[in-house]
Write an enzyme that holds these catalytic residues in place. Structure first.
Site, PDB file in Angstrom:
ATOM      1  CG  ASP A 267      -1.808   1.159   1.365  1.00  0.00           C
ATOM      2  OD1 ASP A 267      -2.734   1.222   0.557  1.00  0.00           O
ATOM      3  OD2 ASP A 267      -1.604   2.017   2.250  1.00  0.00           O
ATOM      4  CD  GLU A 329      -2.125   2.559  -3.632  1.00  0.00           C
ATOM      5  OE1 GLU A 329      -3.227   3.083  -3.871  1.00  0.00           O
ATOM      6  OE2 GLU A 329      -1.538   2.690  -2.535  1.00  0.00           O
TER       7      GLU A 329
HETATM    8  C1  GLC Z   1      -3.948   3.388  -0.511  1.00  0.00           C
HETATM    9  C2  GLC Z   1      -5.230   2.574  -0.402  1.00  0.00           C
HETATM   10  C3  GLC Z   1      -6.332   3.489   0.073  1.00  0.00           C
HETATM   11  C4  GLC Z   1      -5.969   4.005   1.450  1.00  0.00           C
HETATM   12  C5  GLC Z   1      -4.600   4.697   1.423  1.00  0.00           C
HETATM   13  C6  GLC Z   1      -4.081   4.909   2.804  1.00  0.00           C
HETATM   14  O1  GLC Z   1      -4.054   4.366  -1.464  1.00  0.00           O
HETATM   15  O2  GLC Z   1      -5.516   1.950  -1.630  1.00  0.00           O
HETATM   16  O3  GLC Z   1      -7.576   2.835   0.105  1.00  0.00           O
HETATM   17  O4  GLC Z   1      -6.946   4.895   1.886  1.00  0.00           O
HETATM   18  O5  GLC Z   1      -3.616   3.929   0.749  1.00  0.00           O
HETATM   19  O6  GLC Z   1      -3.677   3.662   3.372  1.00  0.00           O
END
Ligand code: GLC
Ligand code: CA
Length: 614
Positions: A267, A329
């Site tokens: 993440d 991500e």
């Molecule tokens: C990433 C996740 C999102 C979350 C953020 C903070 O972007 O996909 O859903 O709110 O991180 O952890």
């Protein structure tokens, strides 16, 4: 107003934050595993027999599950792990090789699990550790691997580490987070914006804004300091410059690797480091949906230091058998930046950083053959032979069917996106409900919103609830998601027709299109590993390409990206492929089922054709 409408590279949360803005526009219209706990040396999965020797993740279909919304097993209106286990057969039938489960760890649920208070347990509302062990074991039987979401950038403010860290400046955990004394409110150059966050005569040290609204600095009276939070203030950022943080987090990853998970989705991974000199981020002008000045993220995102951590992480994960995988991500401004996340020529960082440039590339995502061709070519050629990971949908963005759809041909457009996803030379990442053509169902009243950014941003930003509604299984009560009429988010009205049961019976459904394509991908060497050559490259309306291993059948794909019929002649000269016999493998329009030549193929609006050439 919208970062993507400005001519600055946009990265990270900015992208989906702005996507949520577009949503506002769119809205207008068994007991522990019988095998016991696997040891560190246990194999994760035997490869599916029909596959080649390449690591499993190279040909995989990965399916993202938002656990709150997939299947409720105990009638509390919230999805859970046993619910997922009960649906493994469905996932196997869809051709899914791995599921990525959004965070299911204990959490106060401010950010629905992305605020973790214990990395080595399961939140009781999702089940128990024994349920997770059973999910891993049952998944193994069906060749469905389990990938967990690992949130390394921040913890919950209720995590024991932060409770200790914020108790005193001399606490051993204090330096696990990012602290600053702030500056005097009357110091020269302090802005009115900084003054908004004044405490005891001190203001935040710079203009860093939280992706979720307000200053990124939060005051703690007990230590008379601000801490940094990229996301909600309940999500304090960890200090990755402290080696103890890396050790603790790698330990948490090993906890799960030892239990047999196949890898992690990392993440917000480009956010691990911030500029130690605290330079202001560039001011972009204007105010965003949360009422904060628009600023860039030069000093808070994608700092080069992160790559050292990722290389050590890869080496740690590589010690486990079974090709465990690291998925990132990675919202990045261009393919050259993406390549760094693979480790460039050294291939020693993430196996699969997500390419967000194809599926989330603009303010007004639209099917554009030229732009798809260019991006797909780039990610095939500019990453030192690494494996692209393509994705169109996730839990943070308006669903692709709504971003790319035209409101008239949405089902066909969804099929076109699926064709791109499954037939390009890339690992495919999809999101639950995408295979059904589930639409975004954004709340219409502020009091119904659950995602905090949708409450503070209302009505400009309505949050991410719309893309997180319960999975639609049947036309029965609560769409088969739960026996409880009070589901955590409402069931969209479309469930009567858009659901697994109805679509399974319709050979032309979106669900059956996804199934057909994933089966082709599984069976045909050309789709598994064949090189990809674009065809008819001057065509602005049709995206066409051929996949070939150099022997056996090649696979040709042609998709009409427009609402008007298009006739194409696909010339294979120069590809080394001779087309004696052409036959249709899959087509979403009856007129294409009898194609026997690559000359003058007429593609109806938004039609997809996949053929074999031998
Ligand atoms: C990433 C996740 C999102 C979350 C953020 C903070 O972007 O996909 O859903 O709110 O991180 O952890
Ligand atoms: Ca439940």
């Amino acid at each position: 107003m919208n970062p993507r409408s400005l001519s600055v590279p946009c990265t990270g949360r900015q992208l989906w934050r702005s996507a949520a803005l577009s949503a506002a526009v769119l809205a207008l219209f068994l007991s522990p595993s019988i095998f016991g706990v696997p040891s560190a040396t246990a194999e994760v999965q035997a490869p599916v027999a029909s596959r080649s020797a390449a690591p499993w993740w190279k040909q995989a279909v990965v399916y993202e599950i938002y656990p709150r919304s997939f299947q409720d097993s105990n009638g509390d209106g919230i999805g859970d792990l046993n619910g997922i286990t009960s649906r493994l057969g469905y996932l196997q039938g869809l051709g899914v090789d791995a599921i990525w489960i959004a965070p299911m760890y204990p959490s106060p649920q401010v950010d629905f699990g992305y605020d973790i208070s214990n990395y080595e347990a399961v939140d009781p509302q999702y089940g128990t550790l024994a349920d997770m062990d059973r999910l891993i074991a049952e998944g193994k039987k069906l060749h469905v691997r389990i990938v967990l979401d690992m949130v390394l950038n921040h913890t919950s403010d209720k995590h024991q580490w932060f409770i200790e860290a914020s108790s005193s400046r001399t606490d051993p955990k204090h330096d696990w987070y990012v602290w600053n004394d702030g500056i005097a409110a009357d110091a020269p150059g302090v802005t009115d914006y900084q003054k908004r966050f004044e405490h005891d005569g001190r203001v935040p040290p710079n203009n860093w804004v939280s992706g979720f609204g307000g200053s990124a600095w939060e005051w703690v009276p007990a230590v008379h300091q601000f801490y940094y939070h990229e996301f909600y203030k309940q999500q304090p950022d960890l200090n990755w410059r402290n080696p103890a943080v890396e050790k603790a987090m790698f330990g948490a990853m090993q906890f799960w690797l030892d239990r047999g998970v196949a890898g992690f989705r990392l993440d917000a991974i480009p956010n691990l480091f911030e500029d130690p000199l605290l330079h202001n981020n560039p001011e972009l002008g204007g105010i965003n949906a949360q009422g904060d000045p628009n600023v860039g993220d030069t000093y808070t995102n994608n700092l080069p230091e992160v790559h050292d951590v990722i290389r050590r992480m890869r080496a740690m994960v590589a010690k486990y058998p079974g090709d465990r995988v690291l998925i990132g991500e990675t919202y990045l401004p261009n393919t050259a930046e993406l390549d760094k996340w693979y480790g460039g020529a050294a291939h020693n960082e993430l196996q699969l950083p997500m390419d967000m440039l194809i599926g989330f590339h603009g303010d007004h995502d639209k099917l554009d053959a030229d732009s798809f061709r260019q991006h797909i070519e780039e990610v095939q050629t500019l990453v030192h032979g690494s494996q692209p990971l393509i994705v169109f949908d996730n839990h943070d963005n308006v669903r692709a069917i709504d971003r790319y759809g035209d409101g008239v041909h949405d089902d066909l457009i969804n099929k076109t996106l699926a064709t791109t996803l499954f037939t390009t030379k890339a690992t495919a990442l999809m999101y639950y409900g995408e295979e059904l053509g589930m639409h975004t169902t954004t709340p219409t009243r502020r009091e119904d919103v659950r995602d905090p950014i949708g409450i503070t941003g209302w009505p400009k930003q309505k949050g991410r609830d719309g893309e997180r509604t319960p999975m639609q299984w049947t036309a029965g009560p609560q769409a088969g998601f739960s026996t409880n009429p009070q589901t955590w988010l409402p069931i969209p009205p479309s469930y009567k027709t858009v659901n697994v049961a109805v679509e399974s019976r319709d050979p032309n459904s979106e669900l059956n299109w996804f199934k057909q394509l994933s089966a082709l991908r599984r069976d045909l060497p050309a789709l598994q590993s064949g090189a990809m050559t674009m065809l008819d490259t001057d065509n602005h309306s049709v995206l066409a390409y051929v996949r070939s291993t150099g022997s056996g059948a090649s696979v040709v794909v042609a998709m009409n990206f427009t609402a008007t019929p298009q006739t194409v002649t696909l010339n294979l000269s120069g590809t080394g492929i001779t087309a004696h016999s052409v036959k249709t493998l899959a087509a979403d329009d009856d007129s294409l089922k009898t194609v026997t030549t690559l000359d003058n193929i007429t593609l109806p609006p938004f039609a997809s054709w996949v053929g074999s050439v031998q």
